[in-house]
Motif scaffolding. Structure first.
Motif, mmCIF file in Angstrom:
data_model
loop_
_atom_site.group_PDB
_atom_site.id
_atom_site.type_symbol
_atom_site.label_atom_id
_atom_site.label_comp_id
_atom_site.label_asym_id
_atom_site.label_seq_id
_atom_site.Cartn_x
_atom_site.Cartn_y
_atom_site.Cartn_z
ATOM 1 N N PHE A 81 49.313 59.769 25.682
ATOM 2 C CA PHE A 81 49.132 60.074 27.295
ATOM 3 C C PHE A 81 48.178 59.277 27.780
ATOM 4 N N ALA A 82 46.798 59.111 27.291
ATOM 5 C CA ALA A 82 45.848 58.378 27.788
ATOM 6 C C ALA A 82 46.188 57.025 27.775
ATOM 7 N N MET A 83 47.066 56.306 26.852
ATOM 8 C CA MET A 83 47.349 54.775 26.695
ATOM 9 C C MET A 83 48.338 54.680 28.103
ATOM 10 N N ALA A 84 49.175 55.670 28.071
ATOM 11 C CA ALA A 84 50.183 55.615 29.195
ATOM 12 C C ALA A 84 49.639 55.651 30.712
ATOM 13 N N VAL A 85 48.525 56.064 30.623
ATOM 14 C CA VAL A 85 47.655 55.883 32.038
ATOM 15 C C VAL A 85 46.676 55.119 31.995
ATOM 16 N N GLY A 86 46.146 54.945 30.934
ATOM 17 C CA GLY A 86 44.928 53.819 30.796
ATOM 18 C C GLY A 86 45.513 52.384 30.888
ATOM 19 N N VAL A 87 46.584 52.102 30.150
ATOM 20 C CA VAL A 87 47.087 50.650 30.175
ATOM 21 C C VAL A 87 47.131 50.195 31.650
ATOM 22 N N PRO A 88 48.092 51.011 32.451
ATOM 23 C CA PRO A 88 48.295 50.560 33.787
ATOM 24 C C PRO A 88 47.012 50.201 34.587
ATOM 25 N N VAL A 89 46.140 50.933 34.320
ATOM 26 C CA VAL A 89 44.772 51.118 35.151
ATOM 27 C C VAL A 89 43.901 49.798 34.665
ATOM 28 N N LEU A 90 44.058 49.789 33.452
ATOM 29 C CA LEU A 90 43.322 48.329 32.759
ATOM 30 C C LEU A 90 43.901 47.094 33.373
ATOM 31 N N GLN A 91 45.044 46.890 33.410
ATOM 32 C CA GLN A 91 45.970 45.975 34.057
ATOM 33 C C GLN A 91 45.448 45.728 35.310
ATOM 34 N N LEU A 92 45.491 46.891 36.110
ATOM 35 C CA LEU A 92 45.123 46.720 37.727
ATOM 36 C C LEU A 92 43.760 46.160 37.807
ATOM 37 N N LEU A 93 42.719 46.649 37.121
ATOM 38 C CA LEU A 93 41.468 46.386 37.318
ATOM 39 C C LEU A 93 41.261 44.658 36.925
ATOM 40 N N LEU A 94 41.688 44.536 35.573
ATOM 41 C CA LEU A 94 41.653 43.012 35.217
ATOM 42 C C LEU A 94 42.287 42.069 35.974
ATOM 43 N N PHE A 95 43.680 42.395 36.516
ATOM 44 C CA PHE A 95 44.223 41.255 37.284
ATOM 45 C C PHE A 95 43.656 41.342 38.607
ATOM 46 N N GLY A 96 43.210 42.547 39.117
ATOM 47 C CA GLY A 96 42.887 42.634 40.407
ATOM 48 C C GLY A 96 41.275 42.099 40.732
ATOM 49 N N TYR A 97 40.588 42.452 39.937
ATOM 50 C CA TYR A 97 39.030 42.058 40.021
ATOM 51 C C TYR A 97 38.567 40.974 39.037
ATOM 52 N N ALA A 98 39.149 40.831 37.772
ATOM 53 C CA ALA A 98 38.485 39.868 37.070
ATOM 54 C C ALA A 98 39.128 38.444 36.812
ATOM 55 N N ILE A 99 40.403 38.297 37.349
ATOM 56 C CA ILE A 99 41.025 37.046 37.083
ATOM 57 C C ILE A 99 40.825 36.176 38.398
ATOM 58 N N ASN A 100 40.599 35.191 38.078
ATOM 59 C CA ASN A 100 40.212 34.156 39.346
ATOM 60 C C ASN A 100 40.708 32.855 38.880
ATOM 61 N N THR A 101 41.868 32.162 39.485
ATOM 62 C CA THR A 101 42.327 30.952 38.894
ATOM 63 C C THR A 101 41.642 29.875 39.883
ATOM 64 N N ASP A 102 40.620 30.180 40.597
ATOM 65 C CA ASP A 102 40.068 29.016 41.403
ATOM 66 C C ASP A 102 38.198 29.409 41.251
ATOM 67 N N PRO A 103 37.712 29.040 39.908
ATOM 68 C CA PRO A 103 36.354 29.227 39.836
ATOM 69 C C PRO A 103 35.503 28.478 40.491
ATOM 70 N N LYS A 104 34.431 29.060 41.066
ATOM 71 C CA LYS A 104 33.242 28.375 41.822
ATOM 72 C C LYS A 104 32.086 28.611 41.118
ATOM 73 N N GLY A 105 30.897 27.880 41.826
ATOM 74 C CA GLY A 105 29.642 27.837 41.186
ATOM 75 C C GLY A 105 29.593 27.489 39.810
ATOM 76 N N LEU A 106 30.310 26.312 39.366
ATOM 77 C CA LEU A 106 30.321 25.991 37.950
ATOM 78 C C LEU A 106 29.046 25.119 37.831
ATOM 79 N N PRO A 107 28.389 25.816 36.763
ATOM 80 C CA PRO A 107 27.002 24.985 36.284
ATOM 81 C C PRO A 107 27.193 23.619 36.283
ATOM 82 N N THR A 108 26.299 22.835 36.850
ATOM 83 C CA THR A 108 26.464 21.215 36.855
ATOM 84 C C THR A 108 25.071 20.564 36.677
ATOM 85 N N ALA A 109 24.804 19.669 35.952
ATOM 86 C CA ALA A 109 23.615 18.706 35.558
ATOM 87 C C ALA A 109 23.665 17.578 36.455
#
Length: 378
Positions: free
Chosen positions: A28-56
Motif C-alpha cells: 500500500f505504501a508503494m502504491a501511494v509512494g511511487v506516484p508521489v515520488l515521481q511527481l516530486l522528482l519530475f516536477g521539481y528536480a528534473i531540469n533539461t535547461d541547466p543554468k549557473g554552470l561552473p566556469t573557469a
C-alpha cells in the motif's frame, strides 16, 4: 442479483481484498509512494535547461573590455564564474576533474586587437561528455559578440558597434567533439544495468528461498550471517562482470565509444559498485516478506537512482536539494567514474573522490543487511 451477479457476494469479496491490501502495508505504501515520488522528482528536480554552470576564466588581459565580456557571460544565466586559474593548463585540469563545465581563455593582446578591428578569438573549452548539459549554454554564446560590448562602444570604440561582430568564439568540445549523445548514454548504461539487475536478483534470491522453505535448511547450518551474505552475493558479482563485458564490447563494436583510460582500473571500480548494489538487494531481502515486495523495493530504489544520478537529465540542472540526494546514491558517483575513464582517460587519483562515497554506502548497506538478517524464521 443482477444477471447472475450477486452484489452481496461481490461486496464480500471486495471487502476481503481491501482488508488484505491494508494488511500489506508495504504494498500500500508503494502504491501511494511511487506516484508521489515521481511527481516530486519530475516536477521539481528534473531540469533539461541547466543554468549557473561552473566556469573557469583565464584572463591574461586585465582591461575593461574583457571584464565586460565576462560580465555578459554571467548575465546569460548559463555560466557562473567559480574559478580564476592562472593558466590554461590548470583550467583544463579542472575540466578533466569535472570541477567546471566551461573554460574561457582571454589572450594578453585581446584589447589591442579588438580596438584595431582584427576580430580576435576567445577560446571556450567545454566538457561535452554530456551534450545536453552544455548545449543551451553554447547556443547562448552565439549572441554575445554583438551585444557584450554595446555599452562600451562609445567615442573611439564606436566601431565595435558595427554590423560585424567585434570578436569570435573558438569552441572546443572536449571528450565529445561531435556532441554525440551515445558517448554519454552508453557508458551510463553500465551503471544503470548493474543497479537494476544486482539489486533485483539478490533481493529475489533470498525471498524466493524463504517462500519455498529452503531457508530452513540454511538456517539449520552453523553458517554465520556474514558468510551467508558473502556466499549469496559472490555468484552475482560474476554475473555483473559478464554483463559489463557484453556492454563494453557492444559500446566499442557497435557504438564506437572511445575507451581512453585503463580498463583494469574500470573493472576495479566496477567491483566496488557491484558489491554496493548487492548489499542493497540483500538488505531488501531481509525486509521483504515475498518476491513481490522485493520487486517493489527494487523499483523504489531504482527510480531515484535513475533520475537523480545524471544519467537521464543533467545533474547540474537539478536544485541543490536534489543534488544532495543524488550524491548519496552510488550510481551518481559511478557514472562520473565510468565516463571519466572511458571518455577522459582519468586516472585513479582523479577518481578517488568518487570512490569514498561508494565505499561509505557499501559499509552502511552491508551493516544494515547483517543486522537485519535473522538466523531463525519468524
Amino acid at each position: 442479483m443482477i444477471a447472475g451477479l450477486s452484489l452481496q457476494r461481490t461486496l464480500a469479496v471486495f471487502i476481503k481484498e481491501f482488508q488484505q491490501m491494508m494488511r500489506d502495508r508495504l504494498t500500500f505504501a508503494m502504491a501511494v509512494g511511487v506516484p508521489v515520488l515521481q511527481l516530486l522528482l519530475f516536477g521539481y528536480a528534473i531540469n533539461t535547461d541547466p543554468k549557473g554552470l561552473p566556469t573557469a576564466v583565464v584572463s591574461a588581459d586585465p582591461g575593461p573590455l574583457p571584464r565586460a565580456i565576462v560580465a555578459a557571460l554571467q548575465n546569460t544565466g548559463y555560466m557562473r564564474i567559480t574559478h580564476t586559474p592562472a593558466s590554461e593548463a590548470e583550467a583544463e585540469r579542472l575540466i578533466a576533474r569535472g570541477a567546471v563545465q566551461f573554460m574561457i581563455a582571454i589572450p594578453p593582446d585581446f584589447t589591442r586587437r579588438l580596438v584595431r578591428g582584427e576580430r580576435p578569438a576567445l577560446l571556450v573549452s567545454v566538457d561535452a561528455t554530456d551534450p545536453s548539459a552544455s548545449g543551451n549554454a553554447v547556443a547562448a554564446l552565439a549572441a554575445l559578440p554583438g551585444s557584450a560590448l554595446v555599452h562600451d562602444a562609445v567615442g573611439p570604440l564606436r566601431l565595435l558597434s558595427g554590423g560585424t561582430d567585434p570578436f569570435e568564439w573558438r569552441i572546443h568540445r572536449r571528450y565529445n567533439p561531435e556532441g554525440l549523445s551515445r558517448y554519454n548514454i552508453v557508458p551510463g548504461l553500465v551503471g544503470v544495468v548493474l543497479t537494476m539487475t544486482m539489486v533485483m536478483l539478490t533481493g529475489l534470491a533470498m525471498t524466493r528461498e524463504r517462500e519455498r522453505g529452503t531457508m530452513e535448511n540454511l538456517l539449520a547450518t552453523p553458517v554465520r550471517p556474514l558468510e551467508v551474505m558473502v556466499g549469496k552475493i559472490a555468484p552475482y558479482i560474476l554475473i555483473g562482470y559478464l554483463q559489463i563485458g557484453l556492454i563494453l564490447l557492444a559500446a566499442r563494436a557497435l557504438f564506437e565509444v572511445p575507451m581512453q583510460g585503463s580498463l583494469l582500473l574500470l573493472l576495479g571500480f566496477i567491483g566496488v559498485f557491484v558489491v554496493a548494489n548487492l548489499a542493497v538487494g540483500f538488505t531488501f531481502s531481509t525486509l521483504a516478506r515475498n518476491q513481490l515486495q522485493a520487486m517493489q523495493m527494487t523499483f523504489f530504489f531504482f527510480l531515484p537512482s535513475l533520475l537523480l544520478s545524471g544519467f537521464m537529465f543533467p545533474f547540474r540542472g537539478m536544485p541543490q536539494w536534489a543534488q544532495a540526494l543524488g550524491e548519496l546514491l552510488p550510481l551518481t558517483h559511478f557514472l562520473r567514474i565510468v565516463r571519466g575513464i572511458l571518455l577522459k582517460g582519468s586516472n585513479a587519483q582523479e577518481l578517488l573522490p568518487e570512490l569514498w562515497p561508494m565505499l561509505a554506502f557499501l559499509t552502511v548497506a552491508g551493516a544494515v543487511a547483517l543486522r537485519r538478517y535473522r538466523r531463525t524464521l519468524d
